[in-house]
Scaffold this motif. Structure first.
Motif, short mmCIF file in Angstrom:
data_model
loop_
_atom_site.label_atom_id
_atom_site.label_comp_id
_atom_site.label_asym_id
_atom_site.label_seq_id
_atom_site.Cartn_x
_atom_site.Cartn_y
_atom_site.Cartn_z
N ALA A 250 0.79 -0.97 -0.08
CA ALA A 250 0.17 0.09 0.21
C ALA A 250 0.81 1.18 0.19
N GLY A 251 0.75 1.80 -1.06
CA GLY A 251 1.68 3.36 -0.95
C GLY A 251 1.60 3.89 -2.49
N GLU A 252 1.68 5.35 -2.25
CA GLU A 252 1.30 5.98 -3.67
C GLU A 252 2.72 6.34 -4.14
N VAL A 253 2.88 6.24 -5.54
CA VAL A 253 3.99 6.56 -6.07
C VAL A 253 4.12 7.98 -6.63
N GLY A 254 5.07 8.58 -6.39
CA GLY A 254 5.27 9.98 -6.79
C GLY A 254 6.35 10.19 -8.14
N LEU A 255 6.20 11.19 -8.59
CA LEU A 255 6.94 11.43 -9.80
C LEU A 255 8.39 11.39 -9.79
N GLY A 256 8.92 11.34 -8.43
CA GLY A 256 10.24 11.32 -8.41
C GLY A 256 10.83 9.87 -7.79
N GLY A 257 9.70 9.11 -7.94
CA GLY A 257 10.14 7.41 -7.59
C GLY A 257 9.86 7.28 -6.04
N GLU A 258 9.31 8.35 -5.44
CA GLU A 258 9.53 7.88 -3.94
C GLU A 258 8.00 7.48 -3.71
N ILE A 259 7.99 6.79 -2.37
CA ILE A 259 6.95 6.22 -2.02
C ILE A 259 6.20 6.98 -0.80
N ARG A 260 5.18 7.51 -1.34
CA ARG A 260 4.35 8.39 -0.37
C ARG A 260 3.43 7.84 0.60
N ALA A 261 3.27 8.34 1.66
CA ALA A 261 2.24 8.07 2.85
C ALA A 261 0.84 7.96 2.32
N VAL A 262 -0.12 7.01 2.75
CA VAL A 262 -1.36 7.02 2.46
C VAL A 262 -2.06 6.99 4.01
N ASN A 263 -3.30 7.40 3.68
CA ASN A 263 -3.96 7.36 5.06
C ASN A 263 -4.69 6.11 5.58
N ARG A 264 -5.02 6.15 6.89
CA ARG A 264 -5.40 4.76 7.72
C ARG A 264 -4.56 3.60 7.26
N ILE A 265 -3.33 3.78 7.42
CA ILE A 265 -2.54 2.38 7.27
C ILE A 265 -2.70 1.31 8.24
N ASP A 266 -3.28 1.87 9.24
CA ASP A 266 -3.33 0.72 10.56
C ASP A 266 -4.68 -0.12 9.97
N ASN A 267 -5.58 0.42 9.35
CA ASN A 267 -6.90 -0.55 8.84
C ASN A 267 -6.15 -1.41 7.70
N ARG A 268 -5.40 -1.02 6.81
CA ARG A 268 -4.81 -1.89 5.91
C ARG A 268 -3.97 -2.97 6.34
N ILE A 269 -3.15 -2.55 7.38
CA ILE A 269 -2.41 -3.73 7.88
C ILE A 269 -2.93 -4.56 8.56
N ALA A 270 -4.12 -4.33 9.45
CA ALA A 270 -4.77 -5.14 9.97
C ALA A 270 -5.82 -6.08 9.31
N GLU A 271 -6.32 -5.71 8.09
CA GLU A 271 -7.00 -6.52 7.01
C GLU A 271 -6.06 -7.45 6.25
N ALA A 272 -4.94 -6.97 6.20
CA ALA A 272 -3.98 -7.74 5.55
C ALA A 272 -3.51 -9.11 6.38
N GLU A 273 -3.17 -8.73 7.92
CA GLU A 273 -3.11 -9.75 8.66
C GLU A 273 -4.05 -10.68 9.06
N LYS A 274 -5.51 -10.07 8.90
CA LYS A 274 -6.73 -11.06 8.98
C LYS A 274 -6.61 -12.16 8.00
N LEU A 275 -6.27 -11.65 6.83
CA LEU A 275 -6.44 -12.50 5.62
C LEU A 275 -5.26 -13.46 5.37
N GLY A 276 -4.26 -13.43 6.34
CA GLY A 276 -3.14 -14.42 6.27
C GLY A 276 -1.98 -13.98 5.46
N PHE A 277 -1.79 -12.79 5.26
CA PHE A 277 -0.58 -12.26 4.44
C PHE A 277 0.46 -12.31 5.59
N GLU A 278 1.67 -12.48 4.80
CA GLU A 278 2.80 -12.52 5.66
C GLU A 278 3.71 -11.23 5.64
N VAL A 279 3.57 -10.55 4.91
CA VAL A 279 4.45 -9.11 4.59
C VAL A 279 3.68 -8.32 3.77
#
Length: 454
Positions: free
Chosen positions: A390-419
């Motif tokens: 989960a990340g936004e890609v900027g024109l300079g090749g940087e990975i920009r922050a996205v909102n509510r990252i805790d919800n995304r991490i919790a959903e990935a953990e619940k579905l059995g993702f490892e990383v």
């Protein structure tokens, strides 16, 4: 003899004019004014208000804020889209393509609300046709009543006798008001019938659901003012050749407009999809190149979706760029970033991108998954199915922050993702120790490429 008056209405926005004009002064469209005969007769009124008091201005501090309990329906997806249930006195418009399942959805809700008296008014189907659909759903209710009528005068007469808790109109384009002499579905009829239903809903605190047709462009048929009059506008989307349907809200005065409801069309009706990942992540054996899993958000609901990419050498002179469920202009931007900042030669490659499950995503957080899927297909190196990002890609090749990252991490953990791969700047204030999933923090696209592809 009743006095009649001729007016011209804009078929696009509903503006009226005493004479024909070529260009609408309200919306700017050309050749949209159509003549309609309006009958001005006081005795012919569809809904007569029972209020005889005159409202007077009062200070906002003196207004009593009353919180009325919402009507909770057995359909959890509809509750989510409406913001927590049906608000008494609300006017809700549901639009969608023919045969997508609008009538099935509303009839299913009417049959499941056994503790509420529901009046289902149909101007398109007979009572026998509706009964056949109800038998196919294998549902029955003693409090669901069917009325096949199109005249608003007769509808309100039956409503007064039955006193329902919820009123369903199928559809608004079939109703006719005695105040207008134009045909059903015209701008004048749609505006007048909706206005009468709005006054009825507000004064009697009875929620009204309107089913509306759409045009070939996907917009709800009738004047644009129709969407301004109602309290909520729901769009029922999906491919008739696929079994999944998406209920999306585009306007809601009582909740968020970012919520999403997902259904599966079966022989016995619509089934709620409580875990959307079952349709957004395809089931396959082993890892395949050109696929990546992205974590996105639709309202308050986190979703894990599969991004599929196919990169091949351009057979003809001009490379093809095609995206399904993703913005084509943003795809071109990400391809330019990969070539300029990542050194991947994509200028002579055909690139095809697809969001699995038929959903359309506008969340920039899936930029990283799109880039990884394209690189995976180009290099013919598969990405682990236990990794998401989960990340936004900027024109300079940087990975920009996205909102509510805790919800995304919790959903990935619940579905059995490892990383899960996220931006380093997204983890500020996040306690990583409470998650049982590896969180890989990166600040540039090159770090993600090195981590996944070596």
């Amino acid at each position: 003899m009743a006095k009649t008056k001729t007016l011209y209405f804009c078929q696009n926005c509903g503006a009226e004019s005493p004479k024909w004009v070529g260009k609408c002064p309200a919306c700017g469209e050309w050749n949209t004014f159509v003549e309609e005969v309006v009958q001005k007769e006081k005795s012919a009124s569809g809904y007569i208000s029972s209020r005889h008091t005159v409202n007077k201005p009062i200070a906002i501090q003196e207004v009593e804020a009353s919180k009325e309990a919402r009507i909770i329906v057995p359909d959890g997806e509809l509750n989510r889209v409406l913001g927590g249930g049906i608000v008494p006195g609300s006017l809700v418009l549901i639009g969608g393509e023919p045969g997508i399942g609008k009538s099935t959805l509303m009839l299913q809700i009417a049959l499941n609300l056994s503790h509420k008296r529901v009046l289902y008014v149909s101007g398109e189907e007979s009572a026998q046709q509706i009964k056949m659909r109800a038998d196919r759903m294998e549902h029955s209710s003693e409090n669901c009543f069917i009325l096949t009528e199109t005249a608003t005068t007769d509808i309100f007469k039956e409503v007064k006798e039955l006193d329902p808790d919820i009123l369903v109109i199928d559809s608004i384009q079939t109703l006719t008001s005695p105040k207008m002499e134009s045909a059903a579905g015209s701008v004048g009829q749609v505006k007048e019938c909706t206005a009468e239903l709005m006054r009825f809903a507000k004064e009697n605190k009875i929620p009204v659901f309107l089913i509306g047709h759409i045009t070939k462009d996907g917009a709800i048929a009738g004047p644009k003012v129709l969407e301004h009059m109602v309290d909520a506008v729901l769009q029922f989307e999906g491919d008739r050749h696929l079994s999944y349907r998406i209920l999306r809200t585009t306007k809601n005065r009582f909740g968020s407009t970012n919520e999403l409801g997902i259904y599966e069309m079966l022989n016995n009706g619509l089934r709620q999809v409580s875990n959307p990942s079952e349709i957004l992540i395809s089931q396959k054996e082993g890892d395949v190149s050109g696929t990546a899993i992205g974590a996105t958000l639709e309202g308050n609901r986190p979703l894990l979706i599969e991004i599929q990419a196919l990169v091949s050498t351009a057979t003809y002179g001009t490379p093809q760029r095609s995206a399904t469920g993703f913005d084509s202009k943003r795809l071109n931007m990400l391809l330019a970033v990969l070539e300029k900042r990542g050194g991947f030669r994509l200028g002579i490659q055909d690139v095809f991108l697809n969001i699995a499950g038929g959903i359309r995503v506008e969340d920039p957080a899936i930029d990283l998954a799109v880039c990884v899927a394209i690189i995976s297909s180009l290099e013919e190196i598969s990405v682990s199915s236990k990794a998401c990002m989960a990340g936004e890609v900027g024109l300079g090749g940087e990975i920009r922050a996205v909102n509510r990252i805790d919800n995304r991490i919790a959903e990935a953990e619940k579905l059995g993702f490892e990383v899960i791969i996220v931006s380093r700047f997204s983890l500020k204030g996040i306690d990583q120790s409470k998650y049982n999933i590896e969180i890989k923090a990166c600040s540039r696209l090159s770090e993600v490429v090195s981590y996944l592809f070596g």
